[in-house]
Design a protein around this motif. Structure first.
Motif, short mmCIF file in Angstrom:
data_model
loop_
_atom_site.label_atom_id
_atom_site.label_comp_id
_atom_site.label_asym_id
_atom_site.label_seq_id
_atom_site.Cartn_x
_atom_site.Cartn_y
_atom_site.Cartn_z
N ASP A 233 -3.86 8.43 0.89
CA ASP A 233 -4.10 7.18 1.62
C ASP A 233 -5.43 6.56 1.19
O ASP A 233 -5.54 5.34 1.04
N HIS B 268 -3.62 11.04 9.34
CA HIS B 268 -3.89 10.55 7.98
C HIS B 268 -5.18 9.75 7.86
O HIS B 268 -5.76 9.65 6.79
N HIS C 198 0.82 -1.23 0.00
CA HIS C 198 0.00 0.00 0.00
C HIS C 198 0.85 1.28 0.00
O HIS C 198 0.50 2.25 -0.69
N HIS D 250 3.56 6.86 6.98
CA HIS D 250 2.25 7.03 7.64
C HIS D 250 1.70 5.77 8.30
O HIS D 250 0.95 5.87 9.26
N ASP D 251 2.03 4.61 7.77
CA ASP D 251 1.44 3.38 8.32
C ASP D 251 2.45 2.50 9.06
O ASP D 251 2.17 1.34 9.35
FE LIG Z 1 -2.41 3.97 4.77
#
Ligand SMILES: [Fe+2]
Ligand SMILES: [Fe+2]
Length: 185
Positions: A123, A105, A16, A45-46
């Protein structure tokens, strides 16, 4: 970072993140702002997703990160907070605007910056639920009216039954209020 995700077996996130970063770069080029900052935020971000779900609450508590009741109920909501901590502590990100974009996010918040909107929307355009998001074409269409219009469209979708939200995070409620969107009944 990719090696960390691979070592933790987070293949969904691993797949992703580069897609989301591509969307970020495209949005930043389209709407202006720092492509570098947006790409940095999206790459990180993740990262909090490397923490096992049942460890998220205790880890946040041990780090002194405030845990809200909604986050206690749905610990996965904390992945964004943990990503922000990792960005600062492990990857040395000192730009507070980047850290904030990482932290919000998933939900946005009451007064998002353009950078927050770019990372949020990237995202969502590159979601991690497999395949193309059902709303992608409509969101791209809304984005023709600008970043804020795109964010408003996405936030409205998140308030719809289609989103099947487990629980609205307080920041999401604040974003709905800021964009004049009624929360789900
Ligand atoms: Fe994400
Ligand atoms: Fe996320």
């Amino acid at each position: 970072m990719d090696a960390l995700l691979a070592a933790c077996g987070r293949e969904v996130i691993r797949e992703h993140v580069p897609r989301a970063t591509g969307e970020t770069r495209r949005l930043a080029r389209q709407f202006g702002g720092s492509e570098t900052a947006a790409a940095q935020a999206t790459l990180l971000h993740d990262l909090g997703g490397v923490v096992p779900r049942n460890r998220m609450v205790p880890l946040c508590e041990s780090l002194g990160v405030r845990v809200l009741p909604e986050e206690r109920q749905v610990p996965l909501l904390l992945h964004a907070q943990l990503s922000a901590v990792l960005a600062r502590e492990r990857y040395g990100v000192t730009d507070g605007t980047v850290v904030q974009a990482i932290r919000c996010h998933t939900t946005l918040h009451v007064s998002p910056t353009a950078l927050d909107l770019v990372v949020f929307l990237a995202d969502k355009l590159a979601w991690d639920q497999g395949g193309v998001p059902p709303y992608r074409a409509a969101l791209l269409d809304a984005l023709r009216g600008g970043l804020a219009a795109g964010a408003a469209w996405m936030l409205r979708w998140m308030a719809s039954p289609e989103a099947r939200l487990l629980i609205p995070h307080p920041d999401l409620r604040a974003a709905w209020a800021a964009f004049g969107i009624s929360p789900p009944g």
